[in-house]
Design a protein around this motif. Structure first.
Motif, PDB file in Angstrom:
ATOM      1  N   LEU A 129       7.806   3.676   5.378  1.00 57.11           N
ATOM      2  CA  LEU A 129       6.632   2.863   5.727  1.00 57.11           C
ATOM      3  C   LEU A 129       6.710   1.489   5.076  1.00 57.11           C
ATOM      4  N   ARG A 130       7.101   1.439   3.822  1.00 54.70           N
ATOM      5  CA  ARG A 130       7.211   0.156   3.124  1.00 54.70           C
ATOM      6  C   ARG A 130       8.149  -0.779   3.873  1.00 54.70           C
ATOM      7  N   ARG A 131       9.322  -0.288   4.204  1.00 57.65           N
ATOM      8  CA  ARG A 131      10.309  -1.133   4.886  1.00 57.65           C
ATOM      9  C   ARG A 131       9.826  -1.553   6.268  1.00 57.65           C
ATOM     10  N   ARG A 132       9.172  -0.650   6.971  1.00 58.24           N
ATOM     11  CA  ARG A 132       8.671  -0.992   8.305  1.00 58.24           C
ATOM     12  C   ARG A 132       7.605  -2.088   8.210  1.00 58.24           C
ATOM     13  N   PHE A 133       6.717  -1.980   7.222  1.00 63.06           N
ATOM     14  CA  PHE A 133       5.687  -3.010   7.064  1.00 63.06           C
ATOM     15  C   PHE A 133       6.280  -4.340   6.615  1.00 63.06           C
ATOM     16  N   GLN A 134       7.349  -4.289   5.846  1.00 66.77           N
ATOM     17  CA  GLN A 134       7.963  -5.523   5.370  1.00 66.77           C
ATOM     18  C   GLN A 134       8.520  -6.356   6.517  1.00 66.77           C
ATOM     19  N   VAL A 135       8.915  -5.725   7.600  1.00 66.06           N
ATOM     20  CA  VAL A 135       9.475  -6.460   8.738  1.00 66.06           C
ATOM     21  C   VAL A 135       8.543  -6.440   9.944  1.00 66.06           C
ATOM     22  N   GLY A 173       0.809  -1.228   0.000  1.00 67.40           N
ATOM     23  CA  GLY A 173       0.000   0.000   0.000  1.00 67.40           C
ATOM     24  C   GLY A 173       0.837   1.269   0.000  1.00 67.40           C
ATOM     25  N   PRO A 174       1.726   1.437   1.012  1.00 70.91           N
ATOM     26  CA  PRO A 174       2.548   2.650   0.989  1.00 70.91           C
ATOM     27  C   PRO A 174       3.477   2.717  -0.221  1.00 70.91           C
ATOM     28  N   THR A 175       3.885   1.561  -0.710  1.00 71.16           N
ATOM     29  CA  THR A 175       4.761   1.541  -1.884  1.00 71.16           C
ATOM     30  C   THR A 175       4.026   2.081  -3.099  1.00 71.16           C
ATOM     31  N   LEU A 176       2.812   1.581  -3.324  1.00 74.20           N
ATOM     32  CA  LEU A 176       2.025   2.048  -4.464  1.00 74.20           C
ATOM     33  C   LEU A 176       1.639   3.514  -4.303  1.00 74.20           C
ATOM     34  N   ALA A 222      16.946  13.074  -6.726  1.00 72.18           N
ATOM     35  CA  ALA A 222      17.068  13.491  -5.330  1.00 72.18           C
ATOM     36  C   ALA A 222      15.799  14.195  -4.850  1.00 72.18           C
ATOM     37  N   VAL A 223      15.239  15.059  -5.686  1.00 69.54           N
ATOM     38  CA  VAL A 223      14.018  15.772  -5.308  1.00 69.54           C
ATOM     39  C   VAL A 223      12.858  14.792  -5.149  1.00 69.54           C
ATOM     40  N   ALA A 224      12.668  13.940  -6.144  1.00 73.96           N
ATOM     41  CA  ALA A 224      11.559  12.980  -6.091  1.00 73.96           C
ATOM     42  C   ALA A 224      11.699  12.049  -4.896  1.00 73.96           C
ATOM     43  N   GLN A 225      12.898  11.574  -4.639  1.00 72.18           N
ATOM     44  CA  GLN A 225      13.113  10.668  -3.517  1.00 72.18           C
ATOM     45  C   GLN A 225      12.882  11.374  -2.190  1.00 72.18           C
ATOM     46  N   SER A 226      13.318  12.612  -2.078  1.00 74.33           N
ATOM     47  CA  SER A 226      13.135  13.364  -0.831  1.00 74.33           C
ATOM     48  C   SER A 226      11.666  13.591  -0.521  1.00 74.33           C
ATOM     49  N   VAL A 227      10.883  13.912  -1.533  1.00 71.75           N
ATOM     50  CA  VAL A 227       9.455  14.174  -1.332  1.00 71.75           C
ATOM     51  C   VAL A 227       8.705  12.898  -0.955  1.00 71.75           C
ATOM     52  N   THR A 228       9.049  11.792  -1.564  1.00 72.42           N
ATOM     53  CA  THR A 228       8.284  10.551  -1.360  1.00 72.42           C
ATOM     54  C   THR A 228       8.938   9.586  -0.371  1.00 72.42           C
ATOM     55  N   TYR A 229      10.033   9.972   0.253  1.00 75.18           N
ATOM     56  CA  TYR A 229      10.773   9.057   1.128  1.00 75.18           C
ATOM     57  C   TYR A 229       9.954   8.480   2.283  1.00 75.18           C
ATOM     58  N   PRO A 230       9.033   9.234   2.904  1.00 72.24           N
ATOM     59  CA  PRO A 230       8.238   8.617   3.982  1.00 72.24           C
ATOM     60  C   PRO A 230       7.506   7.341   3.542  1.00 72.24           C
ATOM     61  N   PHE A 231       7.091   7.277   2.284  1.00 70.50           N
ATOM     62  CA  PHE A 231       6.463   6.047   1.788  1.00 70.50           C
ATOM     63  C   PHE A 231       7.452   4.885   1.806  1.00 70.50           C
ATOM     64  N   ASP A 232       8.704   5.174   1.504  1.00 70.02           N
ATOM     65  CA  ASP A 232       9.742   4.146   1.518  1.00 70.02           C
ATOM     66  C   ASP A 232       9.989   3.645   2.946  1.00 70.02           C
ATOM     67  N   TYR A 262       2.547  -2.605  13.600  1.00 64.40           N
ATOM     68  CA  TYR A 262       1.611  -1.604  13.112  1.00 64.40           C
ATOM     69  C   TYR A 262       0.338  -2.275  12.630  1.00 64.40           C
ATOM     70  N   LYS A 263      -0.784  -1.591  12.865  1.00 73.20           N
ATOM     71  CA  LYS A 263      -2.083  -2.117  12.440  1.00 73.20           C
ATOM     72  C   LYS A 263      -2.468  -1.630  11.046  1.00 73.20           C
ATOM     73  N   GLY A 264      -1.880  -0.531  10.619  1.00 74.24           N
ATOM     74  CA  GLY A 264      -2.177   0.049   9.313  1.00 74.24           C
ATOM     75  C   GLY A 264      -1.280   1.242   9.069  1.00 74.24           C
ATOM     76  N   ILE A 265      -1.474   1.878   7.932  1.00 76.54           N
ATOM     77  CA  ILE A 265      -0.614   2.996   7.533  1.00 76.54           C
ATOM     78  C   ILE A 265      -0.710   4.154   8.520  1.00 76.54           C
ATOM     79  N   PHE A 266      -1.945   4.540   8.880  1.00 74.96           N
ATOM     80  CA  PHE A 266      -2.103   5.693   9.765  1.00 74.96           C
ATOM     81  C   PHE A 266      -1.617   5.383  11.176  1.00 74.96           C
ATOM     82  N   ASP A 267      -1.784   4.134  11.602  1.00 72.00           N
ATOM     83  CA  ASP A 267      -1.243   3.717  12.899  1.00 72.00           C
ATOM     84  C   ASP A 267       0.278   3.812  12.878  1.00 72.00           C
ATOM     85  N   ALA A 268       0.884   3.366  11.794  1.00 74.61           N
ATOM     86  CA  ALA A 268       2.347   3.415  11.671  1.00 74.61           C
ATOM     87  C   ALA A 268       2.849   4.856  11.687  1.00 74.61           C
TER      88      ALA A 268
END
Length: 191
Positions: free
Chosen positions: A120-126, A62-65, A108-118, A136-142
């Protein structure tokens, strides 16, 4: 759509890669440093069997997409703007170095703006691995837990090393694309 399709098709490999990269540290902290670590297929089977079937292989999708479309859009828009900025007055295109710099900046600009999604993705993966310390129970909980425990900086952990990887990678990708396009156009192609 191409970015979303490729993410969905390869996501199980991404989650397994993340798991493999941290499992040795997890086993060491659990007091089992000499344990033979499972490989890619074993990790996939264990996740499938014990963490919820196919959905376990897509945990964090979800956060990745949510980050893919903005990343690609920002990346291309910034590249085009930087490409124009890097083009000397009176010329149609920037130099190779200008194209490389435009690509590096756009990545660098694109990665900086969207990095929180990355993050979240890694946190959910583990998220379901034992000994990780958070569930975490979901994205907003995380997001809520990260902001409370770590502040806004928590959503940007690891950004600097990521930028050091992304900027040259995207810069060289755009430069390679432009060189290939120019070669094809030189052979009479139309792009």
């Amino acid at each position: 759509m191409a970015g979303i399709t490729s993410v969905v098709a390869t996501y199980p490999l991404d989650i397994v890669r993340t798991r493999l990269s941290i499992q040795s540290a997890s086993f060491a902290t659990l007091g089992r440093p000499d344990t033979k670590l499972p490989g890619m297929f074993t990790t996939m089977k264990v996740m499938h069997r014990s963490e919820g079937g196919v959905t376990a292989l897509y945990r964090g999708l979800g956060p990745t997409l949510a980050g893919v479309a903005p990343y690609v859009g920002i990346n291309f828009a910034t590249y085009e703007a930087m490409r124009k900025f890097m083009t000397p007055e009176g010329q149609a295109n920037p130099s190779a170095l200008g194209k490389l710099a435009a690509g590096a900046i756009s990545g660098a600009v694109a990665q900086s703006v969207t990095y929180p999604f990355d993050v979240l993705r890694r946190r959910f993966q583990v998220n379901t691995m034992s000994g990780i310390g958070y569930q975490y129970k979901g994205i907003f909980d995380a997001i809520s837990i990260i902001l409370k425990a770590e502040g806004p900086k928590g959503l940007y952990k690891g950004l600097l090393p990521n930028l050091l990887k992304v900027a040259p990678s995207i810069g060289s990708s755009f430069l390679s694309f432009e060189i290939a396009r120019d070669l094809l156009l030189g052979f009479g192609g139309t792009l």
